[in-house]
Motif scaffolding. Structure first.
Motif, PDB file in Angstrom:
ATOM      1  N   GLU A 188      10.882  13.526   8.061  1.00  0.00           N
ATOM      2  CA  GLU A 188      10.883  13.664   9.514  1.00  0.00           C
ATOM      3  C   GLU A 188       9.490  13.754  10.134  1.00  0.00           C
ATOM      4  O   GLU A 188       9.225  13.080  11.145  1.00  0.00           O
ATOM      5  CB  GLU A 188      11.715  14.883   9.927  1.00  0.00           C
ATOM      6  N   PRO A 189       8.556  14.537   9.587  1.00  0.00           N
ATOM      7  CA  PRO A 189       7.234  14.614  10.229  1.00  0.00           C
ATOM      8  C   PRO A 189       6.465  13.302  10.255  1.00  0.00           C
ATOM      9  O   PRO A 189       5.499  13.167  11.011  1.00  0.00           O
ATOM     10  CB  PRO A 189       6.496  15.664   9.372  1.00  0.00           C
ATOM     11  N   PHE A 190       6.884  12.327   9.442  1.00  0.00           N
ATOM     12  CA  PHE A 190       6.148  11.068   9.321  1.00  0.00           C
ATOM     13  C   PHE A 190       6.783   9.925  10.105  1.00  0.00           C
ATOM     14  O   PHE A 190       6.230   8.829  10.141  1.00  0.00           O
ATOM     15  CB  PHE A 190       6.035  10.663   7.841  1.00  0.00           C
ATOM     16  N   VAL A 231       4.842   5.397   2.694  1.00  0.00           N
ATOM     17  CA  VAL A 231       4.445   6.780   2.477  1.00  0.00           C
ATOM     18  C   VAL A 231       5.516   7.441   1.616  1.00  0.00           C
ATOM     19  O   VAL A 231       6.706   7.404   1.951  1.00  0.00           O
ATOM     20  CB  VAL A 231       4.279   7.545   3.803  1.00  0.00           C
ATOM     21  N   VAL A 232       5.088   8.016   0.510  1.00  0.00           N
ATOM     22  CA  VAL A 232       6.006   8.737  -0.376  1.00  0.00           C
ATOM     23  C   VAL A 232       5.931  10.209  -0.006  1.00  0.00           C
ATOM     24  O   VAL A 232       4.867  10.830  -0.082  1.00  0.00           O
ATOM     25  CB  VAL A 232       5.623   8.550  -1.859  1.00  0.00           C
ATOM     26  N   ALA A 277       0.856  -1.187   0.000  1.00  0.00           N
ATOM     27  CA  ALA A 277       0.000   0.000   0.000  1.00  0.00           C
ATOM     28  C   ALA A 277       0.888   1.232   0.000  1.00  0.00           C
ATOM     29  O   ALA A 277       1.818   1.341   0.806  1.00  0.00           O
ATOM     30  CB  ALA A 277      -0.926   0.008   1.213  1.00  0.00           C
ATOM     31  N   VAL A 278       0.607   2.151  -0.905  1.00  0.00           N
ATOM     32  CA  VAL A 278       1.399   3.364  -1.082  1.00  0.00           C
ATOM     33  C   VAL A 278       0.511   4.572  -0.847  1.00  0.00           C
ATOM     34  O   VAL A 278      -0.564   4.686  -1.447  1.00  0.00           O
ATOM     35  CB  VAL A 278       2.006   3.424  -2.502  1.00  0.00           C
ATOM     36  N   ARG A 298       6.975   2.481   6.399  1.00  0.00           N
ATOM     37  CA  ARG A 298       8.151   2.776   5.585  1.00  0.00           C
ATOM     38  C   ARG A 298       7.977   4.110   4.871  1.00  0.00           C
ATOM     39  O   ARG A 298       6.865   4.465   4.446  1.00  0.00           O
ATOM     40  CB  ARG A 298       8.375   1.680   4.545  1.00  0.00           C
ATOM     41  N   LEU A 299       9.069   4.840   4.733  1.00  0.00           N
ATOM     42  CA  LEU A 299       9.056   6.129   4.044  1.00  0.00           C
ATOM     43  C   LEU A 299      10.011   6.068   2.860  1.00  0.00           C
ATOM     44  O   LEU A 299      11.061   5.431   2.922  1.00  0.00           O
ATOM     45  CB  LEU A 299       9.490   7.252   4.988  1.00  0.00           C
ATOM     46  N   THR A 300       9.633   6.727   1.778  1.00  0.00           N
ATOM     47  CA  THR A 300      10.526   6.838   0.636  1.00  0.00           C
ATOM     48  C   THR A 300      10.345   8.204   0.001  1.00  0.00           C
ATOM     49  O   THR A 300       9.258   8.789   0.055  1.00  0.00           O
ATOM     50  CB  THR A 300      10.268   5.717  -0.396  1.00  0.00           C
TER      51      THR A 300
END
Length: 211
Positions: free
Chosen positions: A54-56, A48-49, A6-7, A62-64
């Motif tokens: 930093e806020p996430f 999360v793209v 999921a993105v 996972r962040l990208t």
């Protein structure tokens, strides 16, 4: 049910709202929290793209960042799909407060046979409420590098499963799933609808209010 990633696209500052939409509060939750609450039970791999990680960090997903910065939603879809662990990824925007878990689960149940699964109704397509296969990566890359950023151009390739208005209505008769927040007026409307639903009014009654 097929496994998908999921993105969530959370690009950053909104010029019309003057802040990062992901952290606007509606009904006691931020938009990103509302979205993650719906999609997290549907996929163990959530990405999360975002252009500002930093806020996430507190969200536990996972962040990208964007592989191709400044390439609009198509660039975000490409980046999330590239980072996905699974061959297919459900893609949604962070500014969609009324996502419907039942509709999303139904779309995921169809994954595996198609390169794109996308809602289609009233001549509209919903590319930020869709499932994409990694086979779309190369066509997306070519479009991005040519600076052709219309997501609809991706739909010229591969096998596509369109989710019809009748299929949507079985889960979301008011089509609230596709409402996204771009302006202060959208935000005000969303907050009014959340208050309406919190009073346990039915979705059909809300549809009458929406008009």
């Amino acid at each position: 049910m097929p496994e998908v990633s999921a993105v969530v696209l959370a690009g950053g500052q909104s010029r019309r709202l003057g802040t990062n939409k992901a952290f606007i509060e509606i009904g006691g939750q931020t938009l990103i929290e509302r979205v993650l609450q719906i999609i997290s039970p549907l996929a163990e791999d959530v990405i999360v793209v975002t252009s500002e990680a930093e806020p996430f960090c507190h969200l536990g997903v996972r962040l990208t960042g964007d592989v191709y910065p400044g390439k609009a939603s198509l660039g975000g879809i490409y980046s999330g799909l590239l980072a996905a662990k699974h061959q297919q990824a459900l893609v949604v925007g962070c500014d969609m407060p009324f996502l419907n878990g039942g509709l999303l689960r139904y779309m995921i149940s169809l994954a595996g046979e198609y390169e794109i699964i996308i809602p289609s109704y009233d001549s509209f397509l919903e590319p930020l409420h869709a499932i994409y296969h990694k086979q779309c990566l190369e066509p997306m890359r070519l479009l991005i590098e040519a600076d052709r950023l219309r997501i609809s151009e991706v739909f010229c390739t591969g096998r596509i499963r369109y989710i019809t208005a009748e299929e949507i209505a079985a889960f979301d008769p008011a089509h609230l799933s596709f409402f996204n927040i771009n302006t202060p007026e959208d935000l005000l409307r969303a907050r009014e609808w959340v208050q309406f639903l919190q009073k346990e009014q039915s979705v059909s009654e809300l549809r009458m209010v929406i008009g």
